[in-house]
Design an enzyme around this catalytic site. Structure first.
Site, PDB file in Angstrom:
ATOM      1  N   TYR A 168      11.752  -7.584   6.448  1.00  0.00           N
ATOM      2  CA  TYR A 168      11.705  -6.217   5.905  1.00  0.00           C
ATOM      3  C   TYR A 168      12.297  -5.230   6.911  1.00  0.00           C
ATOM      4  CZ  TYR A 168       9.694  -2.434   3.047  1.00  0.00           C
ATOM      5  OH  TYR A 168       9.524  -1.331   2.239  1.00  0.00           O
ATOM      6  N   ALA A 170      14.371  -5.830   9.285  1.00  0.00           N
ATOM      7  CA  ALA A 170      15.809  -6.074   9.448  1.00  0.00           C
ATOM      8  C   ALA A 170      16.607  -5.484   8.293  1.00  0.00           C
ATOM      9  CB  ALA A 170      16.069  -7.578   9.533  1.00  0.00           C
ATOM     10  N   LYS A 172      15.743  -3.154   6.030  1.00  0.00           N
ATOM     11  CA  LYS A 172      15.671  -1.696   5.864  1.00  0.00           C
ATOM     12  C   LYS A 172      16.512  -1.002   6.938  1.00  0.00           C
ATOM     13  CE  LYS A 172      13.089  -1.682   2.181  1.00  0.00           C
ATOM     14  NZ  LYS A 172      13.608  -1.250   0.876  1.00  0.00           N
TER      15      LYS A 172
HETATM   16  N1  LIG Z   1       5.290   1.682  -1.254  1.00  0.00           N
HETATM   17  C1  LIG Z   1       5.618   1.912  -0.012  1.00  0.00           C
HETATM   18  O1  LIG Z   1       4.760   2.183   0.810  1.00  0.00           O
HETATM   19  C2  LIG Z   1       7.064   1.849   0.421  1.00  0.00           C
HETATM   20  C3  LIG Z   1       7.392   2.344   1.691  1.00  0.00           C
HETATM   21  C4  LIG Z   1       8.722   2.303   2.106  1.00  0.00           C
HETATM   22  C5  LIG Z   1       9.679   1.787   1.264  1.00  0.00           C
HETATM   23  N2  LIG Z   1       9.340   1.313   0.033  1.00  0.00           N
HETATM   24  C6  LIG Z   1      10.408   0.769  -0.808  1.00  0.00           C
HETATM   25  O2  LIG Z   1      10.351   1.368  -2.080  1.00  0.00           O
HETATM   26  C7  LIG Z   1      10.998   0.512  -3.027  1.00  0.00           C
HETATM   27  C8  LIG Z   1      10.136   0.419  -4.277  1.00  0.00           C
HETATM   28  O3  LIG Z   1       8.917  -0.211  -3.930  1.00  0.00           O
HETATM   29  P1  LIG Z   1       7.515   0.270  -4.511  1.00  0.00           P
HETATM   30  O4  LIG Z   1       6.664   0.625  -3.360  1.00  0.00           O
HETATM   31  O5  LIG Z   1       7.720   1.229  -5.580  1.00  0.00           O
HETATM   32  O6  LIG Z   1       6.953  -1.116  -5.041  1.00  0.00           O
HETATM   33  P2  LIG Z   1       6.519  -1.613  -6.519  1.00  0.00           P
HETATM   34  O7  LIG Z   1       6.188  -3.050  -6.319  1.00  0.00           O
HETATM   35  O8  LIG Z   1       5.464  -0.707  -7.067  1.00  0.00           O
HETATM   36  O9  LIG Z   1       7.831  -1.454  -7.391  1.00  0.00           O
HETATM   37  C9  LIG Z   1       8.939  -2.286  -7.159  1.00  0.00           C
HETATM   38  C10 LIG Z   1       9.571  -2.642  -8.498  1.00  0.00           C
HETATM   39  O10 LIG Z   1      10.723  -3.441  -8.202  1.00  0.00           O
HETATM   40  C11 LIG Z   1      10.739  -4.532  -9.095  1.00  0.00           C
HETATM   41  N3  LIG Z   1      11.490  -5.646  -8.512  1.00  0.00           N
HETATM   42  C12 LIG Z   1      11.083  -6.509  -7.554  1.00  0.00           C
HETATM   43  N4  LIG Z   1      12.034  -7.421  -7.330  1.00  0.00           N
HETATM   44  C13 LIG Z   1      13.052  -7.151  -8.178  1.00  0.00           C
HETATM   45  C14 LIG Z   1      14.306  -7.742  -8.437  1.00  0.00           C
HETATM   46  N5  LIG Z   1      14.686  -8.861  -7.808  1.00  0.00           N
HETATM   47  N6  LIG Z   1      15.104  -7.185  -9.362  1.00  0.00           N
HETATM   48  C15 LIG Z   1      14.715  -6.066 -10.032  1.00  0.00           C
HETATM   49  N7  LIG Z   1      13.534  -5.468  -9.856  1.00  0.00           N
HETATM   50  C16 LIG Z   1      12.710  -6.004  -8.927  1.00  0.00           C
HETATM   51  C17 LIG Z   1       9.285  -4.881  -9.351  1.00  0.00           C
HETATM   52  O11 LIG Z   1       9.120  -5.593 -10.569  1.00  0.00           O
HETATM   53  C18 LIG Z   1       8.644  -3.496  -9.382  1.00  0.00           C
HETATM   54  O12 LIG Z   1       8.614  -2.966 -10.695  1.00  0.00           O
HETATM   55  C19 LIG Z   1      11.236  -0.804  -2.293  1.00  0.00           C
HETATM   56  O13 LIG Z   1      12.580  -0.890  -1.879  1.00  0.00           O
HETATM   57  C20 LIG Z   1      10.315  -0.706  -1.089  1.00  0.00           C
HETATM   58  O14 LIG Z   1      10.752  -1.493  -0.023  1.00  0.00           O
HETATM   59  C21 LIG Z   1       8.050   1.342  -0.403  1.00  0.00           C
END
Ligand SMILES: NC(=O)c1ccc[n+]([C@@H]2O[C@H](COP(=O)([O-])OP(=O)(O)OC[C@H]3O[C@@H](n4cnc5c(N)ncnc54)[C@H](O)[C@@H]3O)[C@@H](O)[C@H]2O)c1
Length: 264
Positions: A168, A170, A172
């Site tokens: 993760y 790496a 990001k």
């Molecule tokens: N939640 C946090 O604290 C946080 C912090 C920093 C970054 N992020 C980033 O935010 C982004 C969204 O994550 P989130 O927190 O909303 O999580 P989440 O799990 O609530 O939503 C992610 C969505 O992506 C979908 N998904 C997963 N793999 C997939 C694929 N191969 N193809 C298409 N869709 C796919 C899932 O089905 C889900 O609906 C990610 O890139 C995550 O790394 C989240």
């Protein structure tokens, strides 16, 4: 200028990956509630159907397409089909992403034993698939001479973070520099490319652990000066900023939204 003109996204065609949950869903709602046509895509057909129906019911212009961004041929085909059908692609949110195990505080996730299958899997989704999303979007945006590419990175891409895994960290970090590079490449074509770097948001990330395991959520919240996880709705202002005329001179940046965590 009035705020509604500065942040006007009416009539845009917006394409969002990972739109059935968390940040992608919240950004979809922000765009759709403010008059964009939103193409919501996700690997999870069931949740996608539920949320597309819910937004359509309240009068939003939305469509849902089941898409696994790991399938690169289909990813390209879907973006091309959407651009062809609508005749344009105004904003693309490369948002879907996955975690890669907990951090090195757990002995089985230390550097010397970090599983290579996990490394390969997360590199493919969080780096290669995001790169291909950006690459395919750029073809259409260059032709039209406009566009916004918005990548969901993480504060875990800006420095070490003991709570998350090597893959993760790496990916990001890697995608943040791809964003900067693409911003330079695409600037002559009036395309802005930016990253969002969230701190901890209460989403379904990591299989819903933050909802299921309060002590895990607490361990993330304790690192934040505001002492809490963010609600997914708190991403909406940044989504609108980066997709709208408000950010016409913002490109190649990383917008941190973390309750002060990285300022520590
Ligand atoms: N939640 C946090 O604290 C946080 C912090 C920093 C970054 N992020 C980033 O935010 C982004 C969204 O994550 P989130 O927190 O909303 O999580 P989440 O799990 O609530 O939503 C992610 C969505 O992506 C979908 N998904 C997963 N793999 C997939 C694929 N191969 N193809 C298409 N869709 C796919 C899932 O089905 C889900 O609906 C990610 O890139 C995550 O790394 C989240």
């Amino acid at each position: 200028m009035k705020a509604e003109a500065i942040f006007d996204v009416r009539g845009q065609v917006a394409f969002i990956t990972g739109a059935a949950s968390g940040l992608g869903l919240s950004m979809s709602e922000a765009m759709a509630d403010n008059g964009a046509h939103v193409v919501m895509t996700d690997i999870d057909q069931a949740n996608l159907d539920i949320h597309v129906a819910r937004l359509a019911e309240r009068g939003c212009s939305v469509e849902g397409i089941q898409l696994d961004i790991g399938d690169l041929d289909r990813l390209r085909a879907v973006i091309n089909e959407v651009a062809a059908r609508h005749g344009k692609l105004d904003s693309v949110f490369a948002n879907a992403g996955i975690t890669s195990g907990p951090g090195f505080h757990f002995p089985e996730w230390r550097l010397e034993v970090y599983p290579s299958e996990m490394w390969e899997k997360v590199l493919h989704i969080n780096l290669t698939s995001i790169f291909v999303t950006m690459q395919t979007a750029a073809v259409h945006m260059k032709k039209q001479g406009s566009g916004r590419i918005i990548v969901t990175a993480s504060i875990a891409g800006l420095r070490s973070e003991g709570n998350v895994g090597y893959g993760y960290i790496a990916t990001k970090a890697g995608i943040i520099n791809v964003v900067r590079h693409a911003a330079m490449d695409l600037a002559p074509y009036k395309i802005c490319v930016n990253a969002i770097a969230p701190g901890p948001f209460l989403t379904n990330i990591a299989g819903g652990r933050l909802h299921r395991e309060p002590e895990v959520a607490k361990s993330f919240a304790e690192l934040v000066p505001q002492q809490r996880l963010a609600d997914p709705s708190e991403i909406q202002g940044l989504a609108l900023l980066l997709a709208s005329p408000a950010s016409s001179y913002i490109t190649g940046t990383v917008m941190v939204i973390d309750g002060g965590q990285t300022a520590r």
